[in-house]
Design an enzyme around this catalytic site. Structure first.
Site, PDB file in Angstrom:
ATOM      1  CG  ASP A   1      64.243  37.876  24.847  1.00 56.02           C
ATOM      2  OD1 ASP A   1      65.321  37.564  24.317  1.00 56.02           O
ATOM      3  OD2 ASP A   1      63.724  39.002  24.735  1.00 56.02           O
TER       4      ASP A   1
ATOM      5  N   GLY B   1      69.294  47.215  25.321  1.00 55.02           N
ATOM      6  CA  GLY B   1      69.531  48.649  25.484  1.00 55.02           C
ATOM      7  C   GLY B   1      69.505  49.448  24.193  1.00 55.02           C
TER       8      GLY B   1
ATOM      9  N   GLY C   1      69.122  38.625  30.563  1.00 54.76           N
ATOM     10  CA  GLY C   1      68.320  38.292  31.739  1.00 54.76           C
ATOM     11  C   GLY C   1      67.144  39.230  31.972  1.00 54.76           C
ATOM     12  CG  PHE C   2      66.880  41.391  34.257  1.00 57.22           C
ATOM     13  CD1 PHE C   2      65.868  40.859  35.038  1.00 57.22           C
ATOM     14  CD2 PHE C   2      68.205  41.091  34.564  1.00 57.22           C
ATOM     15  CE1 PHE C   2      66.170  40.038  36.125  1.00 57.22           C
ATOM     16  CE2 PHE C   2      68.513  40.277  35.649  1.00 57.22           C
ATOM     17  CZ  PHE C   2      67.495  39.740  36.427  1.00 57.22           C
ATOM     18  N   GLY C   3      64.865  42.924  30.478  1.00 56.72           N
ATOM     19  CA  GLY C   3      64.646  44.021  29.549  1.00 56.72           C
ATOM     20  C   GLY C   3      64.979  45.328  30.243  1.00 56.72           C
ATOM     21  N   GLY C   4      65.087  46.385  29.470  1.00 57.68           N
ATOM     22  CA  GLY C   4      65.225  47.727  30.044  1.00 57.68           C
ATOM     23  C   GLY C   4      66.582  48.074  30.638  1.00 57.68           C
TER      24      GLY C   4
ATOM     25  N   GLY D   1      63.150  45.994  22.973  1.00 54.75           N
ATOM     26  CA  GLY D   1      62.048  45.577  23.841  1.00 54.75           C
ATOM     27  C   GLY D   1      61.352  46.776  24.432  1.00 54.75           C
ATOM     28  CB  SER D   2      62.108  48.867  27.396  1.00 52.10           C
ATOM     29  OG  SER D   2      63.487  48.892  27.127  1.00 52.10           O
TER      30      SER D   2
ATOM     31  CG  HIS E   1      67.886  35.460  22.723  1.00 51.02           C
ATOM     32  ND1 HIS E   1      68.063  36.686  23.309  1.00 51.02           N
ATOM     33  CD2 HIS E   1      69.024  34.764  22.978  1.00 51.02           C
ATOM     34  CE1 HIS E   1      69.251  36.740  23.889  1.00 51.02           C
ATOM     35  NE2 HIS E   1      69.849  35.567  23.715  1.00 51.02           N
TER      36      HIS E   1
ATOM     37  CG  MET F   1      69.034  34.300  26.920  1.00 45.86           C
ATOM     38  SD  MET F   1      68.309  35.904  27.317  1.00 45.86           S
ATOM     39  CE  MET F   1      66.784  35.775  26.409  1.00 45.86           C
TER      40      MET F   1
ATOM     41  CG  ASP G   1      68.649  40.974  22.636  1.00 46.18           C
ATOM     42  OD1 ASP G   1      67.943  41.901  23.059  1.00 46.18           O
ATOM     43  OD2 ASP G   1      68.436  39.771  22.894  1.00 46.18           O
TER      44      ASP G   1
HETATM   45  C1  DX5 Z   1      67.699  40.452  27.468  1.00 42.85           C
HETATM   46  C2  DX5 Z   1      66.857  39.982  26.302  1.00 42.85           C
HETATM   47  C3  DX5 Z   1      66.449  41.084  25.417  1.00 42.85           C
HETATM   48  C4  DX5 Z   1      65.551  42.121  26.076  1.00 42.85           C
HETATM   49  C5  DX5 Z   1      65.860  43.433  25.429  1.00 42.85           C
HETATM   50  O1  DX5 Z   1      68.187  39.376  28.129  1.00 42.85           O
HETATM   51  O2  DX5 Z   1      67.591  39.060  25.508  1.00 42.85           O
HETATM   52  O3  DX5 Z   1      65.876  40.613  24.207  1.00 42.85           O
HETATM   53  O4  DX5 Z   1      64.190  41.849  25.971  1.00 42.85           O
HETATM   54  O5  DX5 Z   1      65.170  44.430  26.074  1.00 42.85           O
HETATM   55  P1  DX5 Z   1      65.551  45.967  25.921  1.00 42.85           P
HETATM   56  O6  DX5 Z   1      65.451  46.310  24.470  1.00 42.85           O
HETATM   57  O7  DX5 Z   1      64.543  46.646  26.769  1.00 42.85           O
HETATM   58  O8  DX5 Z   1      66.962  46.125  26.441  1.00 42.85           O
HETATM   59 ZN    ZN Z   2      66.843  38.579  23.449  1.00 39.83          ZN
END
Ligand code: DX5
Ligand code: ZN
Length: 217
Positions: free
Chosen positions: A34, A176, A141-144, A196-197, A65, A67, A174
């Site tokens: 990311d 959650g 923008g964020f994981g988790g 991710g998480s 990916h 962004m 991608d």
């Molecule tokens: C969010 C990223 C994702 C993120 C997913 O903007 O594109 O790839 O890392 O993280 P989880 O699986 O924790 O939602």
């Molecule tokens: Zn991603």
């Protein structure tokens, strides 16, 4: 084929190489990378030098990916750093068709990503030109973050669109995704699963294996 693409955004960056090797050994087929610029999305993650330095750690598919605003400016650089698949956001490209062409010209795979609220029609005319469509199931923008339920219908509608044209386009999801909702997401039509998480919180190898067991069942 169903594939797992663990997002290294949730990795322990002090042991990044080690964790990528762990994913590889556990059988994850892709590595989801990311890249965030603090403009298209609020966060800044990492960029070219990090990708270059982890490239020797694995032969798995580098699923980059982007962004970032106007990713077309950097396609050559990301290919040079080791990307096998570059996904750009439709919302960030003034000339999406040109950006897709510039990825394909370099002989790698091209994907288009859509934010949760972006209509599917945005990819209608370029569907034949891409290898993958990435449906964002959270706001990027964020994981988790928590999976946004209405995106499931979007995956179903995209699958219908792809099948109706007799295409083999991959559908990536991608955001959650976890061990409890991944089956439902796959039944909707997704075949490349980013997590991710759910992979990096806890035992990476064990979590990867549990995802792969579901993906292969
Ligand atoms: C969010 C990223 C994702 C993120 C997913 O903007 O594109 O790839 O890392 O993280 P989880 O699986 O924790 O939602
Ligand atoms: Zn991603």
């Amino acid at each position: 084929m169903n594939c797992l693409s663990p997002s290294i955004l949730s990795a322990d960056f002090s042991r990044l190489g080690e964790q990528i090797r762990e994913l590889d050994e556990a059988g994850a087929q892709y590595v989801h990378i990311d890249v965030m610029d603090g403009m298209f999305v609020p966060s800044i993650s990492f960029g070219l030098p990090v990708i270059r330095s982890i490239r020797p750690c694995t032969d798995r598919i580098f699923d980059v990916h982007l962004m970032i605003e106007e990713p077309g400016r950097y396609i050559e650089d990301f290919v040079g750093a080791g990307a096998d698949l570059i996904t750009v956001h439709a919302e960030s490209c003034k000339h999406l068709d040109r950006t897709i062409a510039s990825i394909k010209e370099r002989g790698i795979l091209a994907g288009v990503a859509l934010n949760p609220a972006t209509p599917l029609q945005t990819v209608e005319y370029v569907l034949e030109k891409v290898d993958m469509v990435l449906i964002m199931t959270v706001n990027p923008g964020f994981g988790g973050q928590k999976f946004i339920p209405y995106t499931l219908q979007k995956v179903r509608d995209l699958k219908k669109m792809i099948d109706a044209r007799g295409l083999k386009t991959d559908i990536e999801v991608d955001g959650g995704v976890n061990l409890s909702n991944v089956e439902e997401i796959m039944s909707a039509g997704a075949n490349i699963i980013v997590a991710g998480s759910a992979v990096f919180n806890g035992d990476v190898a064990e979590n990867t294996q549990m995802f792969l067991d579901i993906l292969n069942s």
